[in-house]
Design a protein around this motif. Structure first.
Motif, PDB file in Angstrom:
ATOM      1  N   ARG A  35     -31.656  13.082   8.282  1.00 31.79           N
ATOM      2  CA  ARG A  35     -30.347  13.452   7.623  1.00 31.79           C
ATOM      3  C   ARG A  35     -30.719  14.809   6.957  1.00 31.79           C
ATOM      4  O   ARG A  35     -31.824  14.608   6.065  1.00 31.79           O
ATOM      5  CB  ARG A  35     -29.759  12.508   6.675  1.00 31.79           C
ATOM      6  N   ARG A  36     -30.054  15.712   7.012  1.00 34.17           N
ATOM      7  CA  ARG A  36     -30.453  17.108   6.270  1.00 34.17           C
ATOM      8  C   ARG A  36     -29.959  16.988   4.960  1.00 34.17           C
ATOM      9  O   ARG A  36     -28.784  16.676   4.448  1.00 34.17           O
ATOM     10  CB  ARG A  36     -29.797  18.106   7.080  1.00 34.17           C
ATOM     11  N   ILE A  37     -30.818  17.448   4.142  1.00 33.76           N
ATOM     12  CA  ILE A  37     -30.918  17.493   2.647  1.00 33.76           C
ATOM     13  C   ILE A  37     -30.562  18.916   2.235  1.00 33.76           C
ATOM     14  O   ILE A  37     -29.459  19.137   1.532  1.00 33.76           O
ATOM     15  CB  ILE A  37     -32.129  16.911   1.672  1.00 33.76           C
ATOM     16  N   SER A  38     -31.247  19.794   2.642  1.00 30.89           N
ATOM     17  CA  SER A  38     -31.093  21.345   2.245  1.00 30.89           C
ATOM     18  C   SER A  38     -31.660  22.168   3.343  1.00 30.89           C
ATOM     19  O   SER A  38     -32.439  21.715   3.965  1.00 30.89           O
ATOM     20  CB  SER A  38     -31.700  21.657   0.771  1.00 30.89           C
ATOM     21  N   THR A  39     -31.309  23.475   3.046  1.00 26.37           N
ATOM     22  CA  THR A  39     -31.799  24.487   4.211  1.00 26.37           C
ATOM     23  C   THR A  39     -32.368  25.714   3.351  1.00 26.37           C
ATOM     24  O   THR A  39     -31.511  25.957   2.350  1.00 26.37           O
ATOM     25  CB  THR A  39     -31.041  24.714   5.301  1.00 26.37           C
ATOM     26  N   GLN A  40     -33.439  26.386   3.623  1.00 27.61           N
ATOM     27  CA  GLN A  40     -33.767  27.653   2.842  1.00 27.61           C
ATOM     28  C   GLN A  40     -34.518  28.540   3.896  1.00 27.61           C
ATOM     29  O   GLN A  40     -35.205  28.167   4.639  1.00 27.61           O
ATOM     30  CB  GLN A  40     -34.773  27.265   1.948  1.00 27.61           C
ATOM     31  N   ALA A  41     -34.401  29.974   3.943  1.00 27.86           N
ATOM     32  CA  ALA A  41     -35.039  30.766   4.532  1.00 27.86           C
ATOM     33  C   ALA A  41     -36.242  30.904   4.078  1.00 27.86           C
ATOM     34  O   ALA A  41     -36.522  31.390   2.565  1.00 27.86           O
ATOM     35  CB  ALA A  41     -34.454  32.025   4.409  1.00 27.86           C
ATOM     36  N   VAL A  42     -37.564  30.738   4.581  1.00 29.66           N
ATOM     37  CA  VAL A  42     -38.855  30.762   3.835  1.00 29.66           C
ATOM     38  C   VAL A  42     -39.624  31.416   5.167  1.00 29.66           C
ATOM     39  O   VAL A  42     -39.364  31.478   6.260  1.00 29.66           O
ATOM     40  CB  VAL A  42     -39.374  29.603   3.678  1.00 29.66           C
ATOM     41  N   ALA A  43     -40.716  32.072   4.707  1.00 38.82           N
ATOM     42  CA  ALA A  43     -41.840  32.644   5.672  1.00 38.82           C
ATOM     43  C   ALA A  43     -42.615  31.397   6.564  1.00 38.82           C
ATOM     44  O   ALA A  43     -42.602  30.398   5.732  1.00 38.82           O
ATOM     45  CB  ALA A  43     -42.884  33.508   4.960  1.00 38.82           C
TER      46      ALA A  43
ATOM     47  N   THR B  14     -45.609  35.971   8.817  1.00 36.18           N
ATOM     48  CA  THR B  14     -45.786  36.512   7.407  1.00 36.18           C
ATOM     49  C   THR B  14     -46.164  38.043   7.766  1.00 36.18           C
ATOM     50  O   THR B  14     -45.541  38.701   7.058  1.00 36.18           O
ATOM     51  CB  THR B  14     -46.602  36.004   6.737  1.00 36.18           C
ATOM     52  N   ALA B  15     -46.705  38.491   8.865  1.00 35.31           N
ATOM     53  CA  ALA B  15     -47.163  39.808   8.651  1.00 35.31           C
ATOM     54  C   ALA B  15     -45.897  40.838   8.823  1.00 35.31           C
ATOM     55  O   ALA B  15     -45.922  41.777   8.286  1.00 35.31           O
ATOM     56  CB  ALA B  15     -48.075  40.060  10.024  1.00 35.31           C
ATOM     57  N   SER B  16     -44.978  40.474   9.559  1.00 39.01           N
ATOM     58  CA  SER B  16     -43.629  41.155   9.596  1.00 39.01           C
ATOM     59  C   SER B  16     -42.810  40.888   8.672  1.00 39.01           C
ATOM     60  O   SER B  16     -41.684  41.467   8.621  1.00 39.01           O
ATOM     61  CB  SER B  16     -42.950  40.909  11.028  1.00 39.01           C
ATOM     62  N   GLY B  17     -43.020  40.082   7.678  1.00 43.17           N
ATOM     63  CA  GLY B  17     -42.000  39.653   6.681  1.00 43.17           C
ATOM     64  C   GLY B  17     -40.977  39.049   6.825  1.00 43.17           C
ATOM     65  O   GLY B  17     -39.929  38.713   6.166  1.00 43.17           O
ATOM     66  N   SER B  18     -40.682  38.441   8.244  1.00 45.81           N
ATOM     67  CA  SER B  18     -39.694  37.775   8.787  1.00 45.81           C
ATOM     68  C   SER B  18     -39.384  36.484   8.108  1.00 45.81           C
ATOM     69  O   SER B  18     -40.752  35.944   7.709  1.00 45.81           O
ATOM     70  CB  SER B  18     -39.494  37.786  10.154  1.00 45.81           C
ATOM     71  N   ALA B  19     -38.536  35.498   8.154  1.00 45.76           N
ATOM     72  CA  ALA B  19     -38.182  34.493   7.435  1.00 45.76           C
ATOM     73  C   ALA B  19     -37.823  33.746   8.646  1.00 45.76           C
ATOM     74  O   ALA B  19     -36.761  33.949   9.492  1.00 45.76           O
ATOM     75  CB  ALA B  19     -37.561  34.450   6.311  1.00 45.76           C
ATOM     76  N   VAL B  20     -37.677  32.549   8.607  1.00 41.98           N
ATOM     77  CA  VAL B  20     -37.189  31.293   9.351  1.00 41.98           C
ATOM     78  C   VAL B  20     -36.124  30.267   8.424  1.00 41.98           C
ATOM     79  O   VAL B  20     -36.563  30.066   7.354  1.00 41.98           O
ATOM     80  CB  VAL B  20     -37.938  30.487  10.309  1.00 41.98           C
ATOM     81  N   GLN B  21     -35.301  29.791   9.113  1.00 44.16           N
ATOM     82  CA  GLN B  21     -34.327  28.681   8.115  1.00 44.16           C
ATOM     83  C   GLN B  21     -35.123  27.405   8.520  1.00 44.16           C
ATOM     84  O   GLN B  21     -35.274  26.931   9.523  1.00 44.16           O
ATOM     85  CB  GLN B  21     -32.973  28.572   9.050  1.00 44.16           C
ATOM     86  N   ALA B  22     -35.585  26.789   7.339  1.00 39.85           N
ATOM     87  CA  ALA B  22     -36.077  25.479   7.208  1.00 39.85           C
ATOM     88  C   ALA B  22     -35.392  24.592   6.620  1.00 39.85           C
ATOM     89  O   ALA B  22     -34.844  24.936   5.571  1.00 39.85           O
ATOM     90  CB  ALA B  22     -37.813  25.763   6.804  1.00 39.85           C
ATOM     91  N   GLY B  23     -35.461  23.357   7.150  1.00 37.82           N
ATOM     92  CA  GLY B  23     -34.865  22.489   6.337  1.00 37.82           C
ATOM     93  C   GLY B  23     -35.759  21.123   5.881  1.00 37.82           C
ATOM     94  O   GLY B  23     -36.703  21.025   6.032  1.00 37.82           O
TER      95      GLY B  23
END
Length: 219
Positions: free
Chosen positions: A192-200, A205-214
Protein backbone atom coordinates in the motif's frame (compact mmCIF):
# COMPACT_ATOMS: atom_id res chain seq x y z
CA UNK A 1 45.08 -12.26 6.28
CA UNK A 2 46.34 -12.78 2.72
CA UNK A 3 44.63 -14.07 -0.37
CA UNK A 4 46.59 -14.81 -3.58
CA UNK A 5 49.53 -12.92 -2.15
CA UNK A 6 47.52 -9.70 -1.60
CA UNK A 7 47.00 -8.25 1.87
CA UNK A 8 43.42 -7.92 3.00
CA UNK A 9 42.33 -4.27 3.08
CA UNK A 10 40.90 -3.09 6.39
CA UNK A 11 37.44 -1.85 5.32
CA UNK A 12 37.03 0.79 8.04
CA UNK A 13 40.45 2.29 7.33
CA UNK A 14 39.79 2.20 3.59
CA UNK A 15 36.40 3.90 3.96
CA UNK A 16 37.85 6.64 6.16
CA UNK A 17 40.66 7.30 3.70
CA UNK A 18 38.78 7.09 0.40
CA UNK A 19 35.07 7.82 0.89
CA UNK A 20 34.55 11.45 1.90
CA UNK A 21 31.81 12.47 4.30
CA UNK A 22 28.91 14.35 2.73
CA UNK A 23 25.26 15.10 3.36
CA UNK A 24 22.81 12.78 1.62
CA UNK A 25 20.85 14.43 -1.21
CA UNK A 26 17.36 15.34 0.10
CA UNK A 27 18.48 14.48 3.66
CA UNK A 28 20.84 17.20 4.94
CA UNK A 29 20.36 15.91 8.51
CA UNK A 30 22.37 12.77 7.72
CA UNK A 31 26.05 12.54 6.78
CA UNK A 32 27.55 9.45 5.16
CA UNK A 33 30.84 8.21 3.81
CA UNK A 34 29.96 8.00 0.09
CA UNK A 35 31.93 6.83 -2.92
CA UNK A 36 33.00 9.02 -5.80
CA UNK A 37 34.77 8.40 -9.13
CA UNK A 38 38.21 8.26 -7.48
CA UNK A 39 37.29 6.10 -4.47
CA UNK A 40 38.90 2.94 -5.85
CA UNK A 41 36.25 0.59 -4.48
CA UNK A 42 37.66 -2.20 -6.66
CA UNK A 43 40.46 -2.52 -4.09
CA UNK A 44 37.98 -3.72 -1.47
CA UNK A 45 36.37 -6.17 -3.88
CA UNK A 46 39.67 -7.51 -5.22
CA UNK A 47 41.12 -8.13 -1.78
CA UNK A 48 37.94 -9.23 -0.08
CA UNK A 49 37.72 -12.81 -1.27
CA UNK A 50 34.51 -12.54 -3.26
CA UNK A 51 32.84 -9.63 -1.53
CA UNK A 52 29.43 -8.61 -2.95
CA UNK A 53 29.27 -5.53 -5.21
CA UNK A 54 29.76 -2.36 -3.12
CA UNK A 55 26.16 -1.17 -3.39
CA UNK A 56 26.44 0.13 0.18
CA UNK A 57 28.78 2.92 -0.94
CA UNK A 58 26.03 4.88 -2.73
CA UNK A 59 22.62 6.22 -1.64
CA UNK A 60 19.84 4.40 -3.52
CA UNK A 61 16.47 6.03 -4.19
CA UNK A 62 14.52 3.54 -2.09
CA UNK A 63 16.71 4.11 0.94
CA UNK A 64 16.66 7.89 0.49
CA UNK A 65 12.88 8.16 0.26
CA UNK A 66 12.39 5.78 3.21
CA UNK A 67 14.90 7.62 5.40
CA UNK A 68 13.23 10.94 4.54
CA UNK A 69 9.85 9.46 5.47
CA UNK A 70 11.06 8.23 8.86
CA UNK A 71 12.51 11.64 9.72
CA UNK A 72 9.39 13.49 8.58
CA UNK A 73 7.00 11.10 10.35
CA UNK A 74 9.05 10.42 13.46
CA UNK A 75 5.95 9.72 15.56
CA UNK A 76 5.55 6.45 13.63
CA UNK A 77 8.96 5.14 14.66
CA UNK A 78 9.60 6.79 18.03
CA UNK A 79 9.98 4.13 20.72
CA UNK A 80 9.95 1.26 18.22
CA UNK A 81 12.44 -1.57 17.92
CA UNK A 82 13.56 -1.36 14.30
CA UNK A 83 15.41 -3.76 12.00
CA UNK A 84 16.90 -2.39 8.77
CA UNK A 85 17.09 -5.27 6.28
CA UNK A 86 19.81 -5.01 3.64
CA UNK A 87 21.03 -1.90 5.42
CA UNK A 88 23.90 -0.95 3.10
CA UNK A 89 25.47 2.25 4.40
CA UNK A 90 23.03 2.38 7.32
CA UNK A 91 21.12 5.37 5.93
CA UNK A 92 17.65 4.12 6.87
CA UNK A 93 18.84 2.72 10.20
CA UNK A 94 20.40 6.10 11.05
CA UNK A 95 17.16 7.87 10.13
CA UNK A 96 15.21 5.52 12.40
CA UNK A 97 17.58 6.20 15.28
CA UNK A 98 17.37 9.96 14.71
CA UNK A 99 13.58 9.68 14.62
CA UNK A 100 13.60 8.26 18.15
CA UNK A 101 13.57 4.49 17.73
CA UNK A 102 14.23 2.69 20.99
CA UNK A 103 16.60 0.19 19.35
CA UNK A 104 17.94 -0.17 15.81
CA UNK A 105 19.57 -3.21 14.27
CA UNK A 106 21.09 -3.07 10.79
CA UNK A 107 21.60 -6.33 8.87
CA UNK A 108 23.52 -6.80 5.64
CA UNK A 109 25.35 -9.72 4.01
CA UNK A 110 28.39 -7.56 3.17
CA UNK A 111 31.01 -7.18 5.91
CA UNK A 112 32.23 -4.00 4.21
CA UNK A 113 28.76 -2.52 4.65
CA UNK A 114 28.87 -3.36 8.35
CA UNK A 115 32.12 -1.43 8.65
CA UNK A 116 30.51 1.52 6.88
CA UNK A 117 27.48 1.39 9.16
CA UNK A 118 29.67 1.64 12.24
CA UNK A 119 31.50 4.66 10.89
CA UNK A 120 28.33 6.36 9.63
CA UNK A 121 26.49 5.81 12.88
CA UNK A 122 29.35 7.45 14.79
CA UNK A 123 29.37 10.45 12.44
CA UNK A 124 25.67 10.98 13.09
CA UNK A 125 25.86 10.43 16.84
CA UNK A 126 23.52 7.42 16.97
CA UNK A 127 23.82 3.87 18.25
CA UNK A 128 23.13 1.01 15.85
CA UNK A 129 23.75 -2.71 16.28
CA UNK A 130 25.17 -3.87 12.93
CA UNK A 131 25.27 -7.55 11.98
CA UNK A 132 26.70 -9.27 8.91
CA UNK A 133 24.22 -12.05 8.16
CA UNK A 134 21.69 -13.47 5.71
CA UNK A 135 18.50 -13.77 7.78
CA UNK A 136 16.04 -14.35 4.93
CA UNK A 137 15.64 -18.05 5.76
CA UNK A 138 15.39 -17.44 9.50
CA UNK A 139 12.20 -17.08 11.56
CA UNK A 140 10.81 -13.56 12.09
CA UNK A 141 13.12 -11.65 14.44
CA UNK A 142 12.07 -11.39 18.06
CA UNK A 143 11.78 -8.08 19.90
CA UNK A 144 11.13 -6.21 16.64
CA UNK A 145 8.25 -3.82 15.99
CA UNK A 146 9.18 -2.52 12.55
CA UNK A 147 11.24 -3.78 9.61
CA UNK A 148 12.42 -1.21 7.10
CA UNK A 149 13.54 -2.25 3.61
CA UNK A 150 15.22 0.21 1.25
CA UNK A 151 15.59 -0.88 -2.36
CA UNK A 152 15.89 -4.68 -2.18
CA UNK A 153 13.68 -5.56 -5.15
CA UNK A 154 16.21 -5.09 -7.96
CA UNK A 155 16.99 -8.80 -8.52
CA UNK A 156 14.34 -11.49 -9.19
CA UNK A 157 15.71 -14.25 -6.96
CA UNK A 158 16.50 -11.84 -4.13
CA UNK A 159 13.06 -10.24 -4.43
CA UNK A 160 11.35 -13.62 -3.98
CA UNK A 161 13.36 -14.38 -0.84
CA UNK A 162 12.83 -10.93 0.62
CA UNK A 163 9.07 -11.04 0.04
CA UNK A 164 8.71 -14.51 1.59
CA UNK A 165 10.60 -13.35 4.68
CA UNK A 166 8.58 -10.14 4.97
CA UNK A 167 5.31 -12.05 4.67
CA UNK A 168 6.31 -14.19 7.65
CA UNK A 169 7.29 -11.11 9.62
CA UNK A 170 4.03 -9.35 8.83
CA UNK A 171 2.04 -12.46 9.81
CA UNK A 172 3.82 -12.45 13.17
CA UNK A 173 2.68 -8.89 13.84
CA UNK A 174 5.76 -6.93 12.73
CA UNK A 175 5.08 -3.81 10.69
CA UNK A 176 6.95 -3.54 7.37
CA UNK A 177 7.86 -0.37 5.46
CA UNK A 178 9.46 -0.51 2.00
CA UNK A 179 11.16 2.30 0.09
CA UNK A 180 11.50 1.70 -3.65
CA UNK A 181 11.47 3.58 -6.98
CA UNK A 182 9.23 0.82 -8.37
CA UNK A 183 11.96 -1.41 -9.70
CA UNK A 184 10.98 -4.35 -11.86
CA UNK A 185 10.50 -6.88 -9.06
CA UNK A 186 8.64 -4.74 -6.52
CA UNK A 187 5.55 -6.75 -5.40
CA UNK A 188 3.09 -3.91 -6.04
CA UNK A 189 -0.05 -5.96 -5.41
CA UNK A 190 0.95 -6.68 -1.82
CA UNK A 191 1.94 -3.12 -0.95
CA UNK A 192 0.00 0.00 0.00
CA UNK A 193 1.54 3.29 -1.10
CA UNK A 194 2.01 5.82 1.70
CA UNK A 195 3.91 8.59 -0.07
CA UNK A 196 5.93 9.47 -3.17
CA UNK A 197 8.88 11.81 -3.58
CA UNK A 198 11.35 12.72 -6.32
CA UNK A 199 14.87 11.79 -5.17
CA UNK A 200 18.27 11.11 -6.71
CA UNK A 201 19.05 7.47 -7.49
CA UNK A 202 22.22 5.39 -7.61
CA UNK A 203 23.75 5.79 -11.06
CA UNK A 204 21.76 8.93 -11.86
CA UNK A 205 23.28 11.43 -9.44
CA UNK A 206 25.99 12.60 -11.85
CA UNK A 207 23.41 14.08 -14.21
CA UNK A 208 21.34 15.49 -11.36
CA UNK A 209 18.25 13.58 -12.53
CA UNK A 210 15.68 12.31 -10.07
CA UNK A 211 13.24 9.42 -9.95
CA UNK A 212 9.86 9.08 -8.31
CA UNK A 213 10.31 6.77 -5.34
CA UNK A 214 7.60 5.56 -3.00
CA UNK A 215 7.19 4.46 0.59
CA UNK A 216 4.94 1.43 0.96
CA UNK A 217 3.54 -0.70 3.76
CA UNK A 218 3.16 -4.46 3.40
CA UNK A 219 -0.46 -5.55 3.70
Amino acid sequence: MKRSGISRVDPAAFIKANLPIAAVPSIPEILLHSAGPASGLWRLADCGGGDPPPYWAYPWAGGVVLARHLLDCSEKVAGCRVLDLGAGSGLVAIAAAKAGAAMVMAVDVDANAIAAIGLNAAINGVTISAVAADILDAPPPEATDLIVVGDLFYDPSLALRVLAFLRLCRASGIEVLVGDPERAYLPDRELRRISTQAVADFGATASGSAVQAGVFSLS
